[in-house]
Design a protein around this motif. Structure first.
Motif, PDB file in Angstrom:
ATOM      1  N   TRP A   1       0.860  -1.185   0.000  1.00  0.00           N
ATOM      2  CA  TRP A   1       0.000   0.000   0.000  1.00  0.00           C
ATOM      3  C   TRP A   1       0.896   1.234   0.000  1.00  0.00           C
ATOM      4  CZ3 TRP A   1      -5.081   0.152  -0.777  1.00  0.00           C
ATOM      5  CH2 TRP A   1      -5.843  -0.993  -0.544  1.00  0.00           C
ATOM      6  N   TYR A   2       0.558   2.171  -0.871  1.00  0.00           N
ATOM      7  CA  TYR A   2       1.301   3.414  -1.008  1.00  0.00           C
ATOM      8  C   TYR A   2       0.364   4.589  -0.784  1.00  0.00           C
ATOM      9  CZ  TYR A   2       5.293   0.895  -2.948  1.00  0.00           C
ATOM     10  OH  TYR A   2       6.367   0.062  -3.112  1.00  0.00           O
ATOM     11  N   HIS A   3       0.930   5.676  -0.297  1.00  0.00           N
ATOM     12  CA  HIS A   3       0.171   6.892  -0.001  1.00  0.00           C
ATOM     13  C   HIS A   3       0.746   8.042  -0.820  1.00  0.00           C
ATOM     14  CE1 HIS A   3      -0.286  10.470   2.922  1.00  0.00           C
ATOM     15  NE2 HIS A   3      -1.428  10.335   2.268  1.00  0.00           N
ATOM     16  N   GLN A   4      -0.146   8.773  -1.451  1.00  0.00           N
ATOM     17  CA  GLN A   4       0.280   9.979  -2.159  1.00  0.00           C
ATOM     18  C   GLN A   4      -0.531  11.150  -1.630  1.00  0.00           C
ATOM     19  OE1 GLN A   4       0.232   9.788  -6.462  1.00  0.00           O
ATOM     20  NE2 GLN A   4       1.708  11.462  -6.577  1.00  0.00           N
ATOM     21  N   ALA A   5       0.142  11.981  -0.848  1.00  0.00           N
ATOM     22  CA  ALA A   5      -0.494  13.190  -0.335  1.00  0.00           C
ATOM     23  C   ALA A   5      -0.553  14.243  -1.440  1.00  0.00           C
ATOM     24  CB  ALA A   5       0.286  13.713   0.861  1.00  0.00           C
ATOM     25  N   PRO A   6      -1.452  15.200  -1.338  1.00  0.00           N
ATOM     26  CA  PRO A   6      -1.572  16.238  -2.360  1.00  0.00           C
ATOM     27  C   PRO A   6      -0.245  16.960  -2.593  1.00  0.00           C
ATOM     28  CG  PRO A   6      -3.438  16.328  -0.878  1.00  0.00           C
ATOM     29  CD  PRO A   6      -2.496  15.328  -0.293  1.00  0.00           C
ATOM     30  N   GLY A   7       0.184  16.988  -3.836  1.00  0.00           N
ATOM     31  CA  GLY A   7       1.410  17.684  -4.194  1.00  0.00           C
ATOM     32  C   GLY A   7       2.695  16.980  -3.829  1.00  0.00           C
ATOM     33  N   LYS A   8       2.594  15.727  -3.374  1.00  0.00           N
ATOM     34  CA  LYS A   8       3.798  15.004  -2.947  1.00  0.00           C
ATOM     35  C   LYS A   8       3.948  13.705  -3.721  1.00  0.00           C
ATOM     36  CE  LYS A   8       4.063  16.951   1.675  1.00  0.00           C
ATOM     37  NZ  LYS A   8       4.287  16.677   3.128  1.00  0.00           N
TER      38      LYS A   8
ATOM     39  N   SER B   1      -4.498  13.977  10.149  1.00  0.00           N
ATOM     40  CA  SER B   1      -4.756  14.769   8.946  1.00  0.00           C
ATOM     41  C   SER B   1      -3.684  14.527   7.879  1.00  0.00           C
ATOM     42  CB  SER B   1      -4.817  16.253   9.300  1.00  0.00           C
ATOM     43  OG  SER B   1      -3.621  16.670   9.931  1.00  0.00           O
ATOM     44  N   GLU B   2      -2.468  14.239   8.314  1.00  0.00           N
ATOM     45  CA  GLU B   2      -1.391  13.989   7.341  1.00  0.00           C
ATOM     46  C   GLU B   2      -1.535  12.644   6.628  1.00  0.00           C
ATOM     47  OE1 GLU B   2      -1.010  14.840  10.575  1.00  0.00           O
ATOM     48  OE2 GLU B   2       0.760  13.871  11.454  1.00  0.00           O
ATOM     49  N   ASP B   3      -2.468  11.816   7.066  1.00  0.00           N
ATOM     50  CA  ASP B   3      -2.746  10.560   6.351  1.00  0.00           C
ATOM     51  C   ASP B   3      -3.647  10.785   5.144  1.00  0.00           C
ATOM     52  OD1 ASP B   3      -3.045   8.985   9.566  1.00  0.00           O
ATOM     53  OD2 ASP B   3      -1.309   8.948   8.228  1.00  0.00           O
ATOM     54  N   THR B   4      -4.152  11.990   4.997  1.00  0.00           N
ATOM     55  CA  THR B   4      -5.001  12.320   3.845  1.00  0.00           C
ATOM     56  C   THR B   4      -4.256  12.127   2.535  1.00  0.00           C
ATOM     57  OG1 THR B   4      -6.392  13.872   5.064  1.00  0.00           O
ATOM     58  CG2 THR B   4      -6.208  14.225   2.696  1.00  0.00           C
ATOM     59  N   GLY B   5      -4.952  11.599   1.558  1.00  0.00           N
ATOM     60  CA  GLY B   5      -4.365  11.423   0.233  1.00  0.00           C
ATOM     61  C   GLY B   5      -4.974  10.226  -0.464  1.00  0.00           C
ATOM     62  N   VAL B   6      -4.367   9.873  -1.575  1.00  0.00           N
ATOM     63  CA  VAL B   6      -4.807   8.711  -2.331  1.00  0.00           C
ATOM     64  C   VAL B   6      -3.939   7.514  -1.941  1.00  0.00           C
ATOM     65  CG1 VAL B   6      -5.205   7.734  -4.617  1.00  0.00           C
ATOM     66  CG2 VAL B   6      -5.545  10.189  -4.231  1.00  0.00           C
ATOM     67  N   TYR B   7      -4.580   6.401  -1.697  1.00  0.00           N
ATOM     68  CA  TYR B   7      -3.889   5.168  -1.342  1.00  0.00           C
ATOM     69  C   TYR B   7      -3.966   4.203  -2.519  1.00  0.00           C
ATOM     70  CZ  TYR B   7      -3.266   6.743   3.403  1.00  0.00           C
ATOM     71  OH  TYR B   7      -2.861   7.453   4.511  1.00  0.00           O
ATOM     72  N   TYR B   8      -2.794   3.716  -2.897  1.00  0.00           N
ATOM     73  CA  TYR B   8      -2.678   2.817  -4.043  1.00  0.00           C
ATOM     74  C   TYR B   8      -2.213   1.442  -3.576  1.00  0.00           C
ATOM     75  CZ  TYR B   8      -2.757   7.063  -6.908  1.00  0.00           C
ATOM     76  OH  TYR B   8      -3.110   8.255  -7.509  1.00  0.00           O
ATOM     77  N   CYS B   9      -2.758   0.437  -4.196  1.00  0.00           N
ATOM     78  CA  CYS B   9      -2.346  -0.938  -3.991  1.00  0.00           C
ATOM     79  C   CYS B   9      -1.353  -1.306  -5.099  1.00  0.00           C
ATOM     80  CB  CYS B   9      -3.592  -1.822  -4.057  1.00  0.00           C
ATOM     81  SG  CYS B   9      -3.324  -3.577  -3.896  1.00  0.00           S
ATOM     82  N   LYS B  10      -0.330  -2.063  -4.734  1.00  0.00           N
ATOM     83  CA  LYS B  10       0.686  -2.463  -5.703  1.00  0.00           C
ATOM     84  C   LYS B  10       0.942  -3.960  -5.610  1.00  0.00           C
ATOM     85  CE  LYS B  10       5.543  -1.600  -6.857  1.00  0.00           C
ATOM     86  NZ  LYS B  10       6.785  -0.913  -6.404  1.00  0.00           N
ATOM     87  N   TYR B  11       1.046  -4.564  -6.768  1.00  0.00           N
ATOM     88  CA  TYR B  11       1.316  -6.003  -6.898  1.00  0.00           C
ATOM     89  C   TYR B  11       2.694  -6.182  -7.521  1.00  0.00           C
ATOM     90  CZ  TYR B  11       0.890 -10.475  -9.529  1.00  0.00           C
ATOM     91  OH  TYR B  11       1.084 -11.708 -10.088  1.00  0.00           O
ATOM     92  N   ASN B  12       3.515  -7.009  -6.899  1.00  0.00           N
ATOM     93  CA  ASN B  12       4.851  -7.333  -7.429  1.00  0.00           C
ATOM     94  C   ASN B  12       5.027  -8.839  -7.402  1.00  0.00           C
ATOM     95  OD1 ASN B  12       6.265  -5.063  -8.221  1.00  0.00           O
ATOM     96  ND2 ASN B  12       7.164  -4.696  -6.220  1.00  0.00           N
ATOM     97  N   ALA B  13       5.317  -9.418  -8.560  1.00  0.00           N
ATOM     98  CA  ALA B  13       5.572 -10.853  -8.588  1.00  0.00           C
ATOM     99  C   ALA B  13       6.478 -11.193  -9.756  1.00  0.00           C
ATOM    100  CB  ALA B  13       4.268 -11.636  -8.699  1.00  0.00           C
ATOM    101  N   PHE B  14       7.393 -12.125  -9.512  1.00  0.00           N
ATOM    102  CA  PHE B  14       8.227 -12.636 -10.593  1.00  0.00           C
ATOM    103  C   PHE B  14       7.464 -13.753 -11.296  1.00  0.00           C
ATOM    104  CE2 PHE B  14      12.288 -10.658 -10.744  1.00  0.00           C
ATOM    105  CZ  PHE B  14      12.493 -10.125  -9.486  1.00  0.00           C
TER     106      PHE B  14
ATOM    107  N   VAL C   1      -8.566   8.899   0.687  1.00  0.00           N
ATOM    108  CA  VAL C   1      -8.800   8.961   2.126  1.00  0.00           C
ATOM    109  C   VAL C   1      -8.664  10.411   2.566  1.00  0.00           C
ATOM    110  CG1 VAL C   1      -7.901   8.333   4.403  1.00  0.00           C
ATOM    111  CG2 VAL C   1      -8.040   6.607   2.584  1.00  0.00           C
ATOM    112  N   THR C   2      -9.669  10.916   3.231  1.00  0.00           N
ATOM    113  CA  THR C   2      -9.631  12.283   3.739  1.00  0.00           C
ATOM    114  C   THR C   2      -9.847  12.250   5.243  1.00  0.00           C
ATOM    115  OG1 THR C   2     -10.524  13.132   1.657  1.00  0.00           O
ATOM    116  CG2 THR C   2     -10.618  14.586   3.576  1.00  0.00           C
ATOM    117  N   VAL C   3      -8.876  12.781   5.978  1.00  0.00           N
ATOM    118  CA  VAL C   3      -8.953  12.817   7.434  1.00  0.00           C
ATOM    119  C   VAL C   3      -9.138  14.266   7.852  1.00  0.00           C
ATOM    120  CG1 VAL C   3      -7.850  12.206   9.614  1.00  0.00           C
ATOM    121  CG2 VAL C   3      -7.447  10.815   7.563  1.00  0.00           C
ATOM    122  N   SER C   4     -10.247  14.531   8.506  1.00  0.00           N
ATOM    123  CA  SER C   4     -10.567  15.896   8.901  1.00  0.00           C
ATOM    124  C   SER C   4     -10.193  16.133  10.357  1.00  0.00           C
ATOM    125  CB  SER C   4     -12.068  16.145   8.713  1.00  0.00           C
ATOM    126  OG  SER C   4     -12.434  17.395   9.253  1.00  0.00           O
TER     127      SER C   4
END
Length: 119
Positions: free
Chosen positions: A36-43, A87-100, A115-118
């Motif tokens: 799971w990855y997090h992308q905060a606004p502008g980051k 509040s800093e957990d706000t952002g888009v959460y992405y799932c990633k799959y890695n396999a050989f 995800v928006t934390v108010s």
């Protein structure tokens, strides 16, 4: 081709909880390392947590003791339980799959869930 579908995002007050789910298509989920990855606004997108095919886990320091990653191979699903949200957990959460597969690293991303934390 594996496809990932995330769900579970939404709006929550600080201190609250959410559980994200990511469901993978296909039959190779059990051999994959999922993250799971997090992308905060502008980051940039950053790793939050990962879980190996043998269920070994790894967490970013910022979420240790608050978030838990788990997997259910029977359902081709990985979860991220998020507690004590800030509040800093706000952002888009992405799932990633890695396999050989056949000696080639196959990396797949989901479409993300907001995800928006108010405070």
């Amino acid at each position: 081709q594996v496809q990932l579908v995330e769900s579970g995002g939404g709006w929550v007050q600080a201190g609250g909880s959410l559980r994200l789910s990511c469901t993978a298509s296909g039959s190779t989920f059990s051999i994959a390392t999922m993250g799971w990855y997090h992308q905060a606004p502008g980051k940039q997108r950053e790793l939050v947590a990962s879980i190996s095919s043998t269920s070994g886990t790894n967490y970013a320091d910022s979420v240790k003791d608050r978030f838990t990653i788990s997997r259910d191979n029977a359902k081709n699903r990985v979860y991220l339980q998020m507690n004590s949200l800030k509040s800093e957990d706000t952002g888009v959460y992405y799932c990633k799959y890695n396999a050989f597969q056949r000696g080639v690293l196959n990396t797949i991303w989901g479409q993300g869930t907001q995800v928006t934390v108010s405070s």
